[in-house]
Enzyme design. Structure first.
Site, PDB file in Angstrom:
ATOM      1  N   ALA A   8       0.836  -1.207   0.000  1.00  0.00           N
ATOM      2  CA  ALA A   8       0.000   0.000   0.000  1.00  0.00           C
ATOM      3  C   ALA A   8       0.866   1.252   0.000  1.00  0.00           C
ATOM      4  CB  ALA A   8      -0.946  -0.011   1.204  1.00  0.00           C
ATOM      5  N   ILE A  11       0.643   4.034  -5.276  1.00  0.00           N
ATOM      6  CA  ILE A  11      -0.399   3.514  -6.158  1.00  0.00           C
ATOM      7  C   ILE A  11      -1.349   2.596  -5.406  1.00  0.00           C
ATOM      8  CG2 ILE A  11      -0.790   1.860  -8.042  1.00  0.00           C
ATOM      9  CD1 ILE A  11      -0.292   4.641  -9.063  1.00  0.00           C
ATOM     10  N   GLY A  12      -0.803   1.688  -4.598  1.00  0.00           N
ATOM     11  CA  GLY A  12      -1.648   0.739  -3.872  1.00  0.00           C
ATOM     12  C   GLY A  12      -2.606   1.421  -2.916  1.00  0.00           C
ATOM     13  N   ASN A 102       5.061  -1.797 -13.562  1.00  0.00           N
ATOM     14  CA  ASN A 102       5.655  -1.206 -14.738  1.00  0.00           C
ATOM     15  C   ASN A 102       6.378  -2.282 -15.540  1.00  0.00           C
ATOM     16  OD1 ASN A 102       4.970   1.568 -14.457  1.00  0.00           O
ATOM     17  ND2 ASN A 102       6.562   1.832 -12.917  1.00  0.00           N
ATOM     18  N   LYS A 204       2.651   2.383 -22.465  1.00  0.00           N
ATOM     19  CA  LYS A 204       3.297   2.958 -21.282  1.00  0.00           C
ATOM     20  C   LYS A 204       4.802   2.694 -21.286  1.00  0.00           C
ATOM     21  CE  LYS A 204       3.093   3.492 -16.325  1.00  0.00           C
ATOM     22  NZ  LYS A 204       2.529   3.077 -15.031  1.00  0.00           N
ATOM     23  N   GLU A 285      14.084  -0.472 -10.422  1.00  0.00           N
ATOM     24  CA  GLU A 285      13.216  -1.436 -11.092  1.00  0.00           C
ATOM     25  C   GLU A 285      13.594  -1.558 -12.579  1.00  0.00           C
ATOM     26  OE1 GLU A 285       8.405  -2.371 -10.862  1.00  0.00           O
ATOM     27  OE2 GLU A 285       9.117  -0.315 -10.890  1.00  0.00           O
TER      28      GLU A 285
END
Length: 324
Positions: A8, A11-12, A102, A204, A285
């Site tokens: 969370a 975004i979460g 992503n 994206k 990432e």
């Protein structure tokens, strides 16, 4: 319907707060200062569309929640292989995992008709470790077009967009996708169910594969990179290479490079997530956003020289700083 948000963060928590506001039974899983704030004050969203607050239960122990119908995965893709202890208590036989990540997902070639059907992408599913934790049969793909930042623990700054496109790996319009979409829409978000979600993934990714590593290398915002003519040209070249790779694996992103550049420029002085992670000392990432695309270039025999150069230098940066 019961939904757990595993991870969370910006975004979460945003998606979880919206669904809770819409009446869905939502449970948040977080840790540290963010968890303390969520327990104390709930999720506080600051947005030009209107501030709001929701107070779904929050915990760091999935066992307190038990099996749910959907897990909304808000973790970074590089955490998927190690999230089993948190994920397993949330699963029953039909639990779906909505992976809001992503880059190229581990399930990309699952049930994709063609020469690469079933092919494992090593950079995002090394040795099948992610597939063992999250079998592709459970996966619902999700492409996040919303821009958010965690301004402080428990406080989400909503910057732009409310669309979360979802879809089945096999391209069907399933009942489970319809149910999840309804929960998101009831919370005020856009959640179209797409037959060709991979096209959205590449729309994206065209931006992410260029802007994210370059932001880490240069410390520049989206607006900076779009304003600087040589960098803008480099970004356009990487996007062109990404489009060539996308088409080689059967995708047809319905957007031009100029449209993608203009969309990024309109976001303004926003730091891509990779730069945010770099500044916070978090792992970058790059595997899902960059390395996987290079791997697909190898698979399809595409040269992609600009992409490979940026992948090499950003990878070295992450290794040098211990953020790989």
């Amino acid at each position: 319907m019961k939904i757990a948000v595993l991870g969370a963060g910006a975004i979460g928590a945003y998606a979880g707060a919206a669904m809770a506001r819409g009446g869905t039974d939502v449970h948040l899983i977080a840790r540290g200062d963010n968890l303390e704030a969520l327990r104390r004050d709930g999720v506080r969203v600051r947005s030009a569309r209107g501030d709001f607050q929701a107070h779904p239960p929050a915990t760091d122990d999935s066992n307190e929640i038990g099996p749910v119908d959907f897990v909304f995965l808000g973790l970074k893709a590089n955490s998927y292989a190690t999230c089993g202890s948190l994920l397993e208590p949330l699963l029953h036989e039909e639990t779906a995992v909505v992976a809001a990540q992503n880059g190229i997902p581990w399930w990309y070639f699952h049930k994709l008709e063609g020469p690469y059907e079933g092919h494992r992408i090593e950079s995002v599913d090394p040795g099948g470790k992610v597939s063992r934790v999250i079998p592709p049969e459970r996966a619902i793909g999700c492409v996040v077009y919303a821009g958010t930042e965690l301004a402080e623990p428990g406080v989400v700054e909503h910057l732009e967009g409310t669309r979360f496109s979802i879809g089945e790996p096999d391209g069907t319009i399933s009942e489970r996708c319809r149910q999840f979409s309804e929960a998101m829409v009831a919370g005020g978000l856009k959640c179209p169910v797409e037959e060709r979600l991979r096209d959205d993934i590449w729309i994206k990714l065209m931006g992410n594969v260029a802007f994210n590593p370059l932001s880490a290398l240069t410390r520049a915002t989206l607006a900076d990179m779009c304003r600087h003519a040589p960098t803008r040209a480099l970004v356009a070249s990487i996007m062109e290479e990404a489009l060539e790779i996308a088409r080689a694996v059967g995708a047809e992103p319905s957007i031009s490079i100029e449209q993608r550049l203009e969309g990024a420029a309109k976001v303004g002085d926003h730091k891509p997530s990779t730069l945010q992670d770099l500044e916070a000392g978090k792992p970058l990432e790059l595997a899902a956003i960059v390395d996987s695309v290079v791997e697909l270039a190898d698979l399809t025999g595409i040269e992609a020289p600009n992409l490979r150069a940026v992948a090499a230098t950003s990878g070295l940066l992450a290794e040098t700083l211990g953020l790989d």
